[in-house]
Write an enzyme that holds these catalytic residues in place. Structure first.
Site, PDB file in Angstrom:
ATOM      1  N   HIS A   1     -47.324  69.409   0.331  1.00  0.00           N
ATOM      2  CA  HIS A   1     -47.991  69.011  -0.906  1.00  0.00           C
ATOM      3  C   HIS A   1     -46.956  68.636  -1.962  1.00  0.00           C
ATOM      4  O   HIS A   1     -45.880  69.230  -2.030  1.00  0.00           O
ATOM      5  CB  HIS A   1     -48.862  70.177  -1.406  1.00  0.00           C
ATOM      6  CG  HIS A   1     -49.584  69.894  -2.684  1.00  0.00           C
ATOM      7  ND1 HIS A   1     -50.545  68.915  -2.800  1.00  0.00           N
ATOM      8  CD2 HIS A   1     -49.488  70.479  -3.913  1.00  0.00           C
ATOM      9  CE1 HIS A   1     -51.012  68.903  -4.038  1.00  0.00           C
ATOM     10  NE2 HIS A   1     -50.385  69.838  -4.730  1.00  0.00           N
TER      11      HIS A   1
ATOM     12  N   CYS B   1     -51.820  63.225  -3.182  1.00  0.00           N
ATOM     13  CA  CYS B   1     -50.913  63.937  -4.100  1.00  0.00           C
ATOM     14  C   CYS B   1     -49.598  63.188  -4.258  1.00  0.00           C
ATOM     15  O   CYS B   1     -48.971  63.231  -5.319  1.00  0.00           O
ATOM     16  CB  CYS B   1     -50.685  65.372  -3.626  1.00  0.00           C
ATOM     17  SG  CYS B   1     -49.922  65.524  -1.992  1.00  0.00           S
TER      18      CYS B   1
END
Length: 329
Positions: free
Chosen positions: A289, A39
């Site tokens: 994230h 990510c």
């Protein structure tokens, strides 16, 4: 540090090839699959894809048409990636070429979480090296005229004043991004004001005054001296002492005037418009994230979270716990 009295640099990519406005308007491109713990690289690829002057250049294929690099070339990889993202009919694609060559970009591995800011810096350096295209014999001023430096490069001035005799000494430093301390800063403007606030240096810091002929106490003030076309700011959310994440809210504007933070504060406003930002969710900097928000060529904002691409409004964009901010002139 950039010296004074340089000769005009030989240009590798003439300034007239840099177009700040989108040359083509289209719907947003594809999302990106998370291929392990990727990510952190997905958000940077998306933010760079929606950087108008960079993508205008990449879509023109001005680099690949004349590239003679053997093997790894970050500019050719980004050219192919941007075309795939923007022209693909798929809702999401796999950035396999970038992941395949991660070891050439920096110390990254696809199955190990990385930092988006570090990946941005390494990617821009790799693209800059690719722009030189084997022209290592060029002098440093000439190297600064690559398309990457023309888009992202600015200059900071560090003015040191001797507190004994008031002698002033200026140093200049080129940058592609700026890291801002945010502890205690409730807004981006306060963080920028803190950045340009003079700081005291005692004699032990090593500043030797040319007039006093010895190490002296001095004040140091850093200002933006030459503004970049694209201003990239990192809000430093890692507490250096504790390694904990600084999760405080830092407000940031859609439009930013850089003039108050320049060496020359007089004159017209230097207005920048926000076009992308990266958000980190998670309690610590070592886990969590990354996702991002980008403004597509159609003028609409989108939240890009790996494979998903969802439209959103500016109020949503401005209400995030931002980590990286991308502004364009």
């Amino acid at each position: 540090v950039i010296g004074k009295g340089m000769n005009p640099p030989q240009e590798i990519s003439p300034p007239e090839k840099i177009y700040m406005d989108w040359r083509q308007k289209r719907r947003p491109g594809a999302g990106l699959y998370n291929l392990g713990s990727t990510c952190y690289l997905n958000v940077i690829l998306q933010c760079l894809t929606y950087t108008p002057p960079l993508t205008n250049y990449l879509l023109s294929r001005q680099h690949s048409r004349f590239c003679n690099q053997q093997g790894f070339c970050m500019m050719c990889i980004m050219e192919a990636h941007v075309r795939k993202v923007l022209y693909s009919s798929a809702t999401a694609i796999r950035p396999r070429a970038v992941i395949r060559d991660l070891r050439f970009i920096g110390k990254f591995k696809p199955d190990i979480p990385g930092d988006a800011y570090e990946f941005l810096r390494c990617t821009l350096r790799a693209m800059h090296r690719a722009c030189l295209n084997g022209s290592s014999d060029l002098d440093p001023p000439s190297q600064r005229t690559t398309v990457i430096h023309q888009i992202f490069r600015g200059i900071l001035r560090s003015r040191v004043t001797c507190l004994s005799c008031n002698t002033v000494c200026d140093f200049y430093l080129a940058f592609l991004d700026v890291l801002l301390k945010i502890k205690g800063a409730s807004s981006l403007t306060i963080a920028l004001e803190n950045f340009v606030t003079p700081r005291q240096m005692d004699g032990r810091k090593g500043f030797k005054c040319s007039k006093c002929k010895k190490k002296v106490a001095a004040s140091k003030k850093v200002t933006f001296h030459c503004e970049p076309r694209v201003l990239t700011l990192c809000l430093g959310r890692a507490d250096v002492r504790t390694s904990r994440k600084i999760s405080q809210v830092v407000e940031y504007p859609e439009y930013l005037d850089l003039r108050p933070y320049m060496s020359d504060t007089a004159g017209e406003a230097l207005l920048y418009s926000l076009y992308a930002l990266v958000v980190h969710s998670g309690r610590t900097c070592l886990e969590g994230h990354f996702y991002c928000y980008t403004k597509a060529s159609n003028g609409q904002w989108y939240k890009m979270n790996d494979v998903t691409v969802d439209s959103c409004g500016i109020h949503t964009v401005l209400g995030q716990q931002a980590y990286l901010l991308f502004y364009a002139r």
